[in-house]
Scaffold this motif. Structure first.
Motif, PDB file in Angstrom:
ATOM      1  N   TYR A 172     -26.713 -25.797  50.571  1.00 43.91           N
ATOM      2  CA  TYR A 172     -28.131 -26.243  50.511  1.00 43.91           C
ATOM      3  C   TYR A 172     -28.925 -25.416  51.542  1.00 43.91           C
ATOM      4  O   TYR A 172     -28.392 -25.150  52.713  1.00 43.91           O
ATOM      5  N   ARG A 173     -30.247 -25.008  51.018  1.00 39.36           N
ATOM      6  CA  ARG A 173     -30.870 -23.950  52.251  1.00 39.36           C
ATOM      7  C   ARG A 173     -32.163 -24.755  52.382  1.00 39.36           C
ATOM      8  O   ARG A 173     -33.114 -25.153  51.719  1.00 39.36           O
ATOM      9  N   VAL A 174     -32.250 -25.025  53.746  1.00 39.01           N
ATOM     10  CA  VAL A 174     -33.375 -25.646  54.362  1.00 39.01           C
ATOM     11  C   VAL A 174     -34.449 -24.681  54.683  1.00 39.01           C
ATOM     12  O   VAL A 174     -34.232 -23.450  54.864  1.00 39.01           O
ATOM     13  N   THR A 175     -35.984 -25.123  54.899  1.00 45.15           N
ATOM     14  CA  THR A 175     -36.964 -24.009  54.944  1.00 45.15           C
ATOM     15  C   THR A 175     -36.917 -23.874  56.288  1.00 45.15           C
ATOM     16  O   THR A 175     -36.703 -22.792  56.983  1.00 45.15           O
ATOM     17  N   GLN A 176     -37.462 -24.820  57.225  1.00 48.28           N
ATOM     18  CA  GLN A 176     -37.549 -24.448  58.637  1.00 48.28           C
ATOM     19  C   GLN A 176     -36.592 -25.266  59.420  1.00 48.28           C
ATOM     20  O   GLN A 176     -36.236 -26.416  58.924  1.00 48.28           O
ATOM     21  N   PRO A 177     -36.094 -24.631  60.463  1.00 48.68           N
ATOM     22  CA  PRO A 177     -34.962 -25.553  61.209  1.00 48.68           C
ATOM     23  C   PRO A 177     -35.227 -26.791  61.992  1.00 48.68           C
ATOM     24  O   PRO A 177     -34.620 -27.683  62.137  1.00 48.68           O
ATOM     25  N   GLY A 178     -36.319 -26.887  62.516  1.00 51.76           N
ATOM     26  CA  GLY A 178     -37.096 -28.109  63.012  1.00 51.76           C
ATOM     27  C   GLY A 178     -36.245 -28.434  64.394  1.00 51.76           C
ATOM     28  O   GLY A 178     -35.914 -27.288  64.933  1.00 51.76           O
ATOM     29  N   GLU A 179     -35.695 -29.676  64.749  1.00 52.56           N
ATOM     30  CA  GLU A 179     -35.163 -29.752  65.797  1.00 52.56           C
ATOM     31  C   GLU A 179     -33.595 -29.421  65.559  1.00 52.56           C
ATOM     32  O   GLU A 179     -32.812 -30.443  65.401  1.00 52.56           O
ATOM     33  N   SER A 180     -33.109 -28.146  65.581  1.00 52.75           N
ATOM     34  CA  SER A 180     -31.685 -28.126  65.349  1.00 52.75           C
ATOM     35  C   SER A 180     -30.789 -27.939  66.373  1.00 52.75           C
ATOM     36  O   SER A 180     -31.019 -27.504  67.548  1.00 52.75           O
ATOM     37  N   PRO A 181     -29.583 -28.476  66.028  1.00 52.76           N
ATOM     38  CA  PRO A 181     -28.462 -28.643  67.141  1.00 52.76           C
ATOM     39  C   PRO A 181     -27.386 -27.331  66.901  1.00 52.76           C
ATOM     40  O   PRO A 181     -26.622 -27.347  66.671  1.00 52.76           O
ATOM     41  N   ILE A 182     -28.310 -26.386  67.109  1.00 55.82           N
ATOM     42  CA  ILE A 182     -27.838 -24.773  66.786  1.00 55.82           C
ATOM     43  C   ILE A 182     -26.567 -24.609  67.319  1.00 55.82           C
ATOM     44  O   ILE A 182     -25.411 -23.844  66.886  1.00 55.82           O
ATOM     45  N   PHE A 183     -26.084 -25.239  68.775  1.00 51.26           N
ATOM     46  CA  PHE A 183     -24.645 -25.023  69.056  1.00 51.26           C
ATOM     47  C   PHE A 183     -23.547 -25.633  68.164  1.00 51.26           C
ATOM     48  O   PHE A 183     -22.430 -25.456  68.720  1.00 51.26           O
ATOM     49  N   TRP A 184     -24.086 -26.469  67.537  1.00 47.90           N
ATOM     50  CA  TRP A 184     -23.036 -27.154  66.351  1.00 47.90           C
ATOM     51  C   TRP A 184     -23.008 -26.352  64.900  1.00 47.90           C
ATOM     52  O   TRP A 184     -22.430 -26.706  64.267  1.00 47.90           O
ATOM     53  N   TYR A 185     -24.046 -25.283  64.925  1.00 45.85           N
ATOM     54  CA  TYR A 185     -24.230 -24.455  63.550  1.00 45.85           C
ATOM     55  C   TYR A 185     -23.161 -23.344  63.165  1.00 45.85           C
ATOM     56  O   TYR A 185     -23.135 -22.753  64.023  1.00 45.85           O
ATOM     57  N   ALA A 186     -22.828 -23.432  62.154  1.00 46.51           N
ATOM     58  CA  ALA A 186     -22.206 -22.093  61.732  1.00 46.51           C
ATOM     59  C   ALA A 186     -23.058 -21.031  61.663  1.00 46.51           C
ATOM     60  O   ALA A 186     -24.232 -21.221  61.532  1.00 46.51           O
ATOM     61  N   PRO A 187     -22.508 -19.618  61.571  1.00 47.15           N
ATOM     62  CA  PRO A 187     -23.697 -18.294  61.715  1.00 47.15           C
ATOM     63  C   PRO A 187     -24.407 -18.603  60.569  1.00 47.15           C
ATOM     64  O   PRO A 187     -25.790 -18.200  60.863  1.00 47.15           O
ATOM     65  N   GLU A 188     -24.053 -18.781  59.240  1.00 46.54           N
ATOM     66  CA  GLU A 188     -24.869 -18.860  58.387  1.00 46.54           C
ATOM     67  C   GLU A 188     -26.092 -19.809  58.125  1.00 46.54           C
ATOM     68  O   GLU A 188     -27.110 -19.531  57.676  1.00 46.54           O
ATOM     69  N   SER A 189     -25.701 -20.780  58.995  1.00 45.99           N
ATOM     70  CA  SER A 189     -26.971 -22.015  59.149  1.00 45.99           C
ATOM     71  C   SER A 189     -28.033 -21.452  60.159  1.00 45.99           C
ATOM     72  O   SER A 189     -29.019 -21.863  59.729  1.00 45.99           O
ATOM     73  N   ILE A 190     -27.504 -20.829  61.119  1.00 42.50           N
ATOM     74  CA  ILE A 190     -28.379 -20.215  62.257  1.00 42.50           C
ATOM     75  C   ILE A 190     -29.196 -19.228  61.550  1.00 42.50           C
ATOM     76  O   ILE A 190     -30.339 -19.233  61.729  1.00 42.50           O
ATOM     77  N   THR A 191     -28.593 -18.278  60.987  1.00 36.79           N
ATOM     78  CA  THR A 191     -29.534 -17.067  60.513  1.00 36.79           C
ATOM     79  C   THR A 191     -30.011 -17.329  59.135  1.00 36.79           C
ATOM     80  O   THR A 191     -31.203 -16.776  58.843  1.00 36.79           O
ATOM     81  N   GLU A 192     -29.253 -18.051  58.152  1.00 36.01           N
ATOM     82  CA  GLU A 192     -29.828 -18.158  56.860  1.00 36.01           C
ATOM     83  C   GLU A 192     -30.320 -19.433  56.389  1.00 36.01           C
ATOM     84  O   GLU A 192     -30.735 -19.730  55.393  1.00 36.01           O
ATOM     85  N   PHE A 193     -30.170 -20.532  57.247  1.00 36.66           N
ATOM     86  CA  PHE A 193     -30.423 -21.898  57.036  1.00 36.66           C
ATOM     87  C   PHE A 193     -29.692 -22.408  55.859  1.00 36.66           C
ATOM     88  O   PHE A 193     -29.774 -23.412  55.221  1.00 36.66           O
ATOM     89  N   LYS A 194     -28.592 -21.820  55.689  1.00 36.02           N
ATOM     90  CA  LYS A 194     -27.754 -22.227  54.513  1.00 36.02           C
ATOM     91  C   LYS A 194     -26.580 -23.379  55.060  1.00 36.02           C
ATOM     92  O   LYS A 194     -26.083 -23.224  56.168  1.00 36.02           O
ATOM     93  N   PHE A 195     -26.624 -24.454  54.495  1.00 28.27           N
ATOM     94  CA  PHE A 195     -25.669 -25.751  54.901  1.00 28.27           C
ATOM     95  C   PHE A 195     -24.656 -25.956  53.831  1.00 28.27           C
ATOM     96  O   PHE A 195     -25.313 -25.926  52.589  1.00 28.27           O
ATOM     97  N   SER A 196     -23.576 -25.978  53.825  1.00 26.54           N
ATOM     98  CA  SER A 196     -22.516 -26.290  52.804  1.00 26.54           C
ATOM     99  C   SER A 196     -21.409 -27.337  53.629  1.00 26.54           C
ATOM    100  O   SER A 196     -21.402 -27.596  54.887  1.00 26.54           O
ATOM    101  N   SER A 197     -20.437 -27.580  52.819  1.00 26.77           N
ATOM    102  CA  SER A 197     -19.224 -28.351  53.268  1.00 26.77           C
ATOM    103  C   SER A 197     -18.598 -27.220  54.411  1.00 26.77           C
ATOM    104  O   SER A 197     -18.182 -27.939  55.168  1.00 26.77           O
TER     105      SER A 197
END
Ligand code: 4HZ
Length: 295
Positions: A172-197
């Protein structure tokens, strides 16, 4: 709404205390007491304050998400309460007395041992496997969003950021990060806003780190990452630095008293490429084996 949802009448919901605030509104401890004799049950009531971050459409999405989830390791949704004049809605959930995993680990540190941590970890895996089978991505898996039902049961909660992966995609790709908990995020979520299992698996690895650090605030993921990045870095460039150190192979250090096997479990979850990370079913098997080996 589903057939077994209750409609809670606001006049019988008695406010007891504020449990906490999120970026949507607040969660209050209430007693639903239609008899008016204090014999009613305690419930957690999530009041929505539509603001710039979350709208009532988000709220309806969370209601639909939660009411479809029936799993022993996911916080139970009880129903809805419309306020007078139906201006605001509240989401009614079961109340878990031991609160979030963070506060539990601070208050019951002496009760914690490797076996109990592995039991909690396997239950989170079971809950996440259930979500994954329904093509849900939690996107905010963290110890602060795990609730403790009793000394041997935890449940996943806070589905405010949960998304359903489209049928024809693996993420799932989100548009903008908003209040993101980036320290819990995978690299692809940080750089490409891509989220998956698989990005949820990365976050699960960070929850393992929190569990085995006894949620010791000195070793929380944000502090450890900022130590590595350098405290001089501020604002949006933090995620650029974080993505870089992860790409260069840096990972959260092994918590004190953490066995090599448990740290290896975390490192599997933190493989840079999402396809190299295990599934929640694999993780659950490895953890069950480790529980058996624990004396
Ligand atoms: C904003 C709310 N914050 C808090 N909630 C509770 C809580 C205790 N017991 C609870 N039982 C059911 C629910 Cl839904 C919450 C609580 N305790 C402290 C909080 F700061 C919240 O939902 N937090 C996410 C999660 F639920 F995962 F902890």
């Amino acid at each position: 709404p589903h057939h077994d949802d209750m409609l809670f009448e606001e006049r019988h919901l008695c406010y007891l205390s504020l449990l906490g605030k999120g970026n949507f509104g607040s969660v209050e401890l209430c007693r639903y007491d239609p008899l008016g004799d204090n014999t009613g049950e305690l419930v957690a009531v999530k009041k929505l304050q539509p603001n710039k971050q979350s709208t009532s459409e988000d709220f309806h999405k969370e209601v639909n998400t939660l009411s479809a989830l029936k799993c022993d390791y996911i916080v139970k949704y009880r129903g809805i309460c419309y306020s007078a004049g139906r201006l605001t809605m509240s989401l009614v959930m079961e109340y878990l007395p031991f609160g979030s995993l963070i506060s539990y680990l601070e208050n019951f540190c002496d009760k914690m041992n490797t076996r109990r941590m592995l039991l909690f970890a396997s239950q989170i895996c079971k809950g996440m496997k259930y979500l994954q089978d329904k093509r849900y991505v939690h996107r905010d898996l963290a110890a602060r969003n795990i609730l403790v039902a009793d000394h041997s049961r935890v449940k996943i909660a806070d589905f405010g950021l949960t998304k359903v992966i489209p049928f024809d995609k693996e993420y799932y790709r989100v548009t903008q990060p908003g209040e993101s908990p980036i320290f819990w995020y995978a690299p692809e979520s940080i750089t490409e806003f891509k989220f998956s299992s698989k990005s949820d698996v990365w976050s699960f690895g960070v929850v393992l780190h929190e569990l085995f650090s006894f949620c010791n605030t000195n070793f929380n993921p944000k502090r450890l990452c900022m130590q590595e990045i350098g405290h001089g870095v501020q604002g949006p460039s933090i995620s650029v630095y974080l993505a870089n150190i992860l790409k260069n192979g840096w990972r959260l250090p092994a918590p004190l008293h953490c066995s090599t096997k448990v740290y290896n479990l975390m490192k599997q979850c933190w493989m840079y490429k999402s396809e190299d990370r295990p599934m929640f079913s694999d993780l659950e098997e490895q953890i069950e084996t480790m529980i058996k080996e624990e004396r």
